[in-house]
Design an enzyme around this catalytic site. Structure first.
Site, PDB file in Angstrom:
ATOM      1  N   CYS A 116      89.072  24.286  54.781  1.00  0.00           N
ATOM      2  CA  CYS A 116      89.971  25.032  54.139  1.00  0.00           C
ATOM      3  C   CYS A 116      91.031  23.829  53.649  1.00  0.00           C
ATOM      4  O   CYS A 116      91.982  24.229  53.063  1.00  0.00           O
ATOM      5  CB  CYS A 116      90.875  26.252  54.609  1.00  0.00           C
ATOM      6  SG  CYS A 116      89.603  27.442  54.637  1.00  0.00           S
ATOM      7  N   HIS A 254      97.697  27.407  52.072  1.00  0.00           N
ATOM      8  CA  HIS A 254      96.152  27.946  52.082  1.00  0.00           C
ATOM      9  C   HIS A 254      96.369  29.385  52.144  1.00  0.00           C
ATOM     10  O   HIS A 254      97.131  29.919  53.033  1.00  0.00           O
ATOM     11  CB  HIS A 254      95.289  27.184  53.318  1.00  0.00           C
ATOM     12  CG  HIS A 254      94.154  28.052  53.420  1.00  0.00           C
ATOM     13  ND1 HIS A 254      93.132  28.146  52.276  1.00  0.00           N
ATOM     14  CD2 HIS A 254      93.560  28.323  54.602  1.00  0.00           C
ATOM     15  CE1 HIS A 254      92.177  28.670  52.941  1.00  0.00           C
ATOM     16  NE2 HIS A 254      92.369  29.004  54.119  1.00  0.00           N
ATOM     17  N   ASN A 284      90.257  34.762  50.699  1.00  0.00           N
ATOM     18  CA  ASN A 284      90.284  33.372  51.261  1.00  0.00           C
ATOM     19  C   ASN A 284      89.229  32.595  50.641  1.00  0.00           C
ATOM     20  O   ASN A 284      88.014  32.792  51.013  1.00  0.00           O
ATOM     21  CB  ASN A 284      90.109  33.232  52.774  1.00  0.00           C
ATOM     22  CG  ASN A 284      90.048  31.849  53.374  1.00  0.00           C
ATOM     23  OD1 ASN A 284      90.111  30.831  52.577  1.00  0.00           O
ATOM     24  ND2 ASN A 284      90.382  31.772  54.638  1.00  0.00           N
TER      25      ASN A 284
HETATM   26  N1  ACO Z   1      87.791  46.788  59.765  1.00  0.00           N
HETATM   27  C1  ACO Z   1      88.400  47.474  60.686  1.00  0.00           C
HETATM   28  N2  ACO Z   1      88.651  46.832  61.778  1.00  0.00           N
HETATM   29  C2  ACO Z   1      88.051  45.887  62.271  1.00  0.00           C
HETATM   30  C3  ACO Z   1      88.015  44.842  60.850  1.00  0.00           C
HETATM   31  C4  ACO Z   1      87.542  45.418  59.719  1.00  0.00           C
HETATM   32  N3  ACO Z   1      87.220  44.603  58.690  1.00  0.00           N
HETATM   33  N4  ACO Z   1      87.684  43.800  61.468  1.00  0.00           N
HETATM   34  C5  ACO Z   1      87.784  43.784  62.967  1.00  0.00           C
HETATM   35  N5  ACO Z   1      88.325  44.967  63.274  1.00  0.00           N
HETATM   36  C6  ACO Z   1      88.641  45.758  64.502  1.00  0.00           C
HETATM   37  C7  ACO Z   1      88.219  45.039  65.632  1.00  0.00           C
HETATM   38  O1  ACO Z   1      86.734  45.382  65.818  1.00  0.00           O
HETATM   39  C8  ACO Z   1      89.083  45.104  66.876  1.00  0.00           C
HETATM   40  O2  ACO Z   1      88.854  46.331  67.336  1.00  0.00           O
HETATM   41  P1  ACO Z   1      88.949  46.641  68.908  1.00  0.00           P
HETATM   42  O3  ACO Z   1      90.468  46.343  69.016  1.00  0.00           O
HETATM   43  O4  ACO Z   1      88.385  47.983  68.831  1.00  0.00           O
HETATM   44  O5  ACO Z   1      88.122  45.506  69.513  1.00  0.00           O
HETATM   45  C9  ACO Z   1      90.499  45.293  65.993  1.00  0.00           C
HETATM   46  O6  ACO Z   1      90.250  45.564  64.673  1.00  0.00           O
HETATM   47  C10 ACO Z   1      91.520  44.237  65.990  1.00  0.00           C
HETATM   48  O7  ACO Z   1      90.912  42.941  65.796  1.00  0.00           O
HETATM   49  P2  ACO Z   1      91.351  41.467  65.777  1.00  0.00           P
HETATM   50  O8  ACO Z   1      90.056  40.256  65.779  1.00  0.00           O
HETATM   51  O9  ACO Z   1      92.177  41.565  67.127  1.00  0.00           O
HETATM   52  O10 ACO Z   1      92.269  41.591  64.607  1.00  0.00           O
HETATM   53  P3  ACO Z   1      93.413  40.623  64.249  1.00  0.00           P
HETATM   54  O11 ACO Z   1      94.673  41.393  63.958  1.00  0.00           O
HETATM   55  O12 ACO Z   1      93.373  39.342  65.195  1.00  0.00           O
HETATM   56  O13 ACO Z   1      92.942  40.254  62.635  1.00  0.00           O
HETATM   57  C11 ACO Z   1      91.871  38.686  61.389  1.00  0.00           C
HETATM   58  C12 ACO Z   1      91.774  39.541  62.515  1.00  0.00           C
HETATM   59  C13 ACO Z   1      92.293  39.133  60.298  1.00  0.00           C
HETATM   60  C14 ACO Z   1      90.470  37.798  61.177  1.00  0.00           C
HETATM   61  C15 ACO Z   1      92.833  37.428  62.048  1.00  0.00           C
HETATM   62  O14 ACO Z   1      92.496  37.095  63.112  1.00  0.00           O
HETATM   63  C16 ACO Z   1      93.039  36.406  61.213  1.00  0.00           C
HETATM   64  O15 ACO Z   1      93.237  36.285  59.929  1.00  0.00           O
HETATM   65  N6  ACO Z   1      92.396  35.031  61.572  1.00  0.00           N
HETATM   66  C17 ACO Z   1      92.547  33.841  61.017  1.00  0.00           C
HETATM   67  C18 ACO Z   1      91.725  33.847  59.905  1.00  0.00           C
HETATM   68  C19 ACO Z   1      91.591  32.442  59.121  1.00  0.00           C
HETATM   69  O16 ACO Z   1      92.365  32.483  58.246  1.00  0.00           O
HETATM   70  N7  ACO Z   1      90.603  31.854  58.717  1.00  0.00           N
HETATM   71  C20 ACO Z   1      90.357  31.009  57.955  1.00  0.00           C
HETATM   72  C21 ACO Z   1      90.709  29.627  58.519  1.00  0.00           C
HETATM   73  S1  ACO Z   1      90.555  28.753  56.981  1.00  0.00           S
HETATM   74  C22 ACO Z   1      88.885  28.148  56.698  1.00  0.00           C
HETATM   75  O17 ACO Z   1      88.733  26.915  57.180  1.00  0.00           O
HETATM   76  C23 ACO Z   1      87.687  28.911  56.209  1.00  0.00           C
END
Ligand code: ACO
Length: 327
Positions: A116, A254, A284
């Site tokens: 990204c 980003h 994203n």
């Molecule tokens: N809908 C409902 N529940 C969900 C979903 C969903 N779509 N996805 C995950 N959950 C659940 C999980 O199973 C978990 O449940 P549990 O507690 O019972 O195990 C709970 O929600 C919390 O999950 P987390 O992964 O801890 O959620 P978090 O608050 O960390 O958010 C997210 C996850 C949005 C992916 C976050 O970590 C994030 O944005 N990370 C960075 C992503 C990013 O920017 N990536 C791209 C980088 S750039 C590139 O090069 C592509």
């Protein structure tokens, strides 16, 4: 750093595919909710490429817009640098496919693989090319990332969208690039990856059965990395540009997650009203997210010629990149 202040942006363009996939659509496909996606990411909808559209097709459309904006023809382009993590093929480069489709017969063409952060990385490559004699370099960030997403994995499939953005880099009379910072930490290469399909782990029926040919991400670790690195790299680029955060007119981060952006601007003590955020409508789009947000903000009349901008990206690799420029 060498003075690059007279190399800048001659034109900008963007394109997103027509089809829109909303959070409500996703509710019907997987166990998720509009409420979860909105509060955890800020995303409400994303655009998805049609069956016929690959990354090069989206990139060509964005490139044509940028050429129009710069008042240049394809024959004026002597370099094409494409940033993508969802290339048409492992090889040849997507840039070469775009070169062929555009008929840019004078252009050298190659891809930059920096996740990204790719668009900002590619801008710095273009800067170097122009410094050493190229005239008009077309930089494209393009992604058909939906092809690599596992639509059964709710932790990743809600995050991404398809699209493309493009910029023409060349000599300018005023303003231009004032400073940049690039970096990487390959110890985190496994945190965001498509494990199968390369020379490390070629495709087999077995690993397809395990869905290892799709994008895998350790979301919380990438999240922590992003919050830490965004302010750090932004400050380095500002230092190189000899500017303070208060000198900026706009920051274009980003577009991955509003919580990442909010945490970073708190740490930077930047006015929230100076930050371009459009991820609620696009998700994203990886290497395309910064130019798509940039083009939209120009069209909306927010970003104007002469404004001082901070572009900042982070992503797979892990990589990061920031650039300060006068638009
Ligand atoms: N809908 C409902 N529940 C969900 C979903 C969903 N779509 N996805 C995950 N959950 C659940 C999980 O199973 C978990 O449940 P549990 O507690 O019972 O195990 C709970 O929600 C919390 O999950 P987390 O992964 O801890 O959620 P978090 O608050 O960390 O958010 C997210 C996850 C949005 C992916 C976050 O970590 C994030 O944005 N990370 C960075 C992503 C990013 O920017 N990536 C791209 C980088 S750039 C590139 O090069 C592509």
């Amino acid at each position: 750093m060498k003075d690059t202040s007279r190399i800048g942006i001659l034109g900008l363009g963007a394109y997103v595919p027509e089809r829109i996939l909303t959070n409500l659509d996703l509710e019907k496909m997987i166990d998720t909710s509009d409420e979860w996606i909105t509060t955890r990411t800020g995303i409400k909808q994303r655009h998805i490429a049609s069956r016929e559209e690959a990354s090069s097709d989206l990139g060509v459309k964005a490139a044509l817009e940028a050429l129009k904006d710069a008042d240049l023809g394809v024959e004026d382009i002597d370099g094409i640098v494409t940033a993508t993590l969802s290339p048409d093929h492992i090889f040849p480069s997507t840039a070469c496919i775009i070169q062929g489709k555009l008929g840019a017969v004078k252009a050298a063409a190659f891809d930059v693989g920096a996740g990204c952060s790719g668009f900002v990385y590619a801008l710095t490559v273009a800067l170097g090319l122009v410094e050493t004699g190229f005239e008009n370099v077309l930089v494209i960030g393009t992604e058909a990332i939906s092809r690599f997403v596992n639509w059964q994995d709710r932790s990743t499939c809600v995050l991404f969208g398809d699209g493309a953005g493009a910029a023409i880099v060349g000599r300018v009379n005023k303003g231009g690039v004032l400073g940049f910072d690039l970096g990487s930490d390959g110890s985190g290469h496994g945190l965001l990856t498509v494990p199968v399909g390369g020379s490390r782990e070629p495709v087999t029926v077995g690993n397809i059965d395990q869905n290892r040919h799709f994008l895998y991400m350790s979301g919380s670790e990438v999240f922590r990395f992003a919050v830490r690195i965004l302010p750090k790299t932004s400050k380095k680029a500002l230092e190189k540009a000899n500017l303070n955060i208060s000198d900026l007119d706009w920051m274009i981060p980003h577009q991955a997650n509003t919580r990442i952006i909010d945490a970073a601007i708190d740490l930077l003590q930047l006015d929230k009203n100076k930050v371009i955020v459009n991820l609620e409508r696009y998700g994203n789009t990886s290497a395309a997210s910064i130019p798509i947000a940039w083009v939209e903000a120009v069209k909306d009349g927010k970003i104007k010629s002469g404004d001082k901008l901070l572009l900042v990206g982070f992503g797979a690799g892990l990589t990061w990149a920031s650039m300060v420029l006068e638009y």
